[in-house]
Write an enzyme that holds these catalytic residues in place. Structure first.
Site, PDB file in Angstrom:
ATOM      1  N   ASP A  68       0.866  -1.163   0.000  1.00 22.56           N
ATOM      2  CA  ASP A  68       0.000   0.000   0.000  1.00 22.56           C
ATOM      3  C   ASP A  68       0.911   1.224   0.000  1.00 22.56           C
ATOM      4  OD1 ASP A  68      -2.560   1.007  -0.205  1.00 22.56           O
ATOM      5  OD2 ASP A  68      -2.786   1.292   1.950  1.00 22.56           O
ATOM      6  N   THR A  69       0.509   2.231  -0.752  1.00 22.02           N
ATOM      7  CA  THR A  69       1.348   3.426  -0.905  1.00 22.02           C
ATOM      8  C   THR A  69       0.550   4.676  -0.603  1.00 22.02           C
ATOM      9  OG1 THR A  69       2.694   2.400  -2.630  1.00 22.02           O
ATOM     10  CG2 THR A  69       2.685   4.797  -2.586  1.00 22.02           C
ATOM     11  N   GLY A 149      -0.555   8.296 -11.527  1.00 24.88           N
ATOM     12  CA  GLY A 149      -0.902   8.908 -10.240  1.00 24.88           C
ATOM     13  C   GLY A 149      -0.430  10.347 -10.136  1.00 24.88           C
ATOM     14  N   TYR A 150       0.282  10.654  -9.070  1.00 28.49           N
ATOM     15  CA  TYR A 150       0.718  12.015  -8.767  1.00 28.49           C
ATOM     16  C   TYR A 150       2.084  12.345  -9.384  1.00 28.49           C
ATOM     17  CZ  TYR A 150      -2.940  11.962  -5.127  1.00 28.49           C
ATOM     18  OH  TYR A 150      -4.134  11.879  -4.439  1.00 28.49           O
ATOM     19  N   ASP A 151       2.594  11.481 -10.258  1.00 32.88           N
ATOM     20  CA  ASP A 151       3.936  11.694 -10.827  1.00 32.88           C
ATOM     21  C   ASP A 151       4.153  13.101 -11.407  1.00 32.88           C
ATOM     22  OD1 ASP A 151       5.024   9.288 -10.112  1.00 32.88           O
ATOM     23  OD2 ASP A 151       4.735   8.320 -12.047  1.00 32.88           O
ATOM     24  N   LYS A 171      13.329   6.661 -12.186  1.00 31.19           N
ATOM     25  CA  LYS A 171      12.247   6.496 -11.198  1.00 31.19           C
ATOM     26  C   LYS A 171      12.275   5.095 -10.587  1.00 31.19           C
ATOM     27  CE  LYS A 171       7.436   6.378 -10.141  1.00 31.19           C
ATOM     28  NZ  LYS A 171       6.047   6.210 -10.523  1.00 31.19           N
TER      29      LYS A 171
HETATM   30  P1  IMP Z   1      -1.180   1.901  -4.462  1.00 28.49           P
HETATM   31  O1  IMP Z   1      -1.258   1.539  -3.028  1.00 28.49           O
HETATM   32  O2  IMP Z   1       0.089   1.459  -5.125  1.00 28.49           O
HETATM   33  O3  IMP Z   1      -2.408   1.552  -5.238  1.00 28.49           O
HETATM   34  O4  IMP Z   1      -1.089   3.491  -4.502  1.00 28.49           O
HETATM   35  C1  IMP Z   1      -2.102   4.332  -3.988  1.00 28.49           C
HETATM   36  C2  IMP Z   1      -2.146   5.620  -4.775  1.00 28.49           C
HETATM   37  O5  IMP Z   1      -0.901   6.327  -4.571  1.00 28.49           O
HETATM   38  C3  IMP Z   1      -2.256   5.435  -6.276  1.00 28.49           C
HETATM   39  O6  IMP Z   1      -3.580   5.386  -6.687  1.00 28.49           O
HETATM   40  C4  IMP Z   1      -1.557   6.659  -6.813  1.00 28.49           C
HETATM   41  O7  IMP Z   1      -2.462   7.733  -6.855  1.00 28.49           O
HETATM   42  C5  IMP Z   1      -0.510   6.964  -5.763  1.00 28.49           C
HETATM   43  N1  IMP Z   1       0.807   6.426  -6.149  1.00 28.49           N
HETATM   44  C6  IMP Z   1       1.373   5.249  -5.743  1.00 28.49           C
HETATM   45  N2  IMP Z   1       2.585   5.093  -6.283  1.00 28.49           N
HETATM   46  C7  IMP Z   1       2.778   6.188  -7.053  1.00 28.49           C
HETATM   47  C8  IMP Z   1       3.861   6.588  -7.886  1.00 28.49           C
HETATM   48  O8  IMP Z   1       4.890   5.907  -8.047  1.00 28.49           O
HETATM   49  N3  IMP Z   1       3.700   7.770  -8.499  1.00 28.49           N
HETATM   50  C9  IMP Z   1       2.598   8.549  -8.364  1.00 28.49           C
HETATM   51  N4  IMP Z   1       1.566   8.210  -7.645  1.00 28.49           N
HETATM   52  C10 IMP Z   1       1.654   7.026  -6.975  1.00 28.49           C
END
Ligand code: IMP
Length: 192
Positions: A68-69, A149-151, A171
């Protein structure tokens, strides 16, 4: 070859992790017939990763991984954090998410932020966590078309361009996800 389950249906993430763990047979959600999203009901990245990994371990009996990110902005006390994907609503629209964040940061000079990834590994012994952080700044406006995403609004420390402008190979070396996966790889190598 040892099998690991990785809680993702994202082909890009699966090929990235397969590349870094060539000695393992990595199965994604589609490979084990799970087509629905596993609900992320936790209030922290750690909890969400743990929920997904333990769900898969219970279901398959294989060592399971989930990540999770979140994007944690200093001036917003760590927001959007665990709500990063759905910051501007259930549609998970990257454009709307970035617009909302740029608006929330209008007039704010401290642009410091970090992407933080948590990978949870679940096996019969319990849950283990691997964390990856990349520090940077939120740009004043969007730049670049690559990435996701927010890149387009995240400028990693040590660089002048956003993640969406930088070469993907850069990256993929410095990112939050890469750092967390490297720690996981080290752990798995040590288990052999
Ligand atoms: P997830 O847990 O990997 O699905 O990430 C959750 C959200 O964080 C994603 O929907 C993106 O909006 C954002 N996110 C995660 N990783 C990245 C990245 O490497 N670059 C930009 N946005 C990211």
């Amino acid at each position: 070859m040892k099998t690991l389950i990785f809680a993702s249906s994202n082909d890009h993430k699966l090929s990235e992790i397969r590349h870094m763990l060539p000695d393992y047979h990595i199965k994604g959600l589609k490979d084990i017939g799970i087509l629905e999203e596993i609900p992320e009901t936790g209030d922290t990245l750690e909890k969400n990763a743990e929920i997904k990994a333990s769900y898969l371990f219970d279901k398959t009996g294989y060592v399971s991984l989930a990540e999770d990110t979140g994007l944690e902005v200093d001036a917003l006390h760590g927001a959007p954090g665990v709500h990063t994907a759905r910051y501007a609503g259930e549609k998970k629209d990257p454009g709307l998410n970035m617009d909302k964040l740029l608006k929330a940061m209008e007039g704010i000079k401290n642009r410091g932020a970090q992407f933080r990834t948590i990978i949870a590994l679940q096996d019969q012994k319990g849950t283990r966590f691997f964390e990856g952080i990349v520090r940077g700044n939120i740009a004043l406006e969007r730049s670049g078309n690559d990435g996701f995403g927010y890149d387009p609004i995240f400028i990693p420390d040590g660089h002048q361009q956003t993640f969406a402008e930088l070469d993907a190979s850069i990256k993929n070396t410095i990112s939050h996800r890469a750092i967390a996966v490297q720690k996981l790889v080290q752990y798995l190598e040590g288990q052999k």
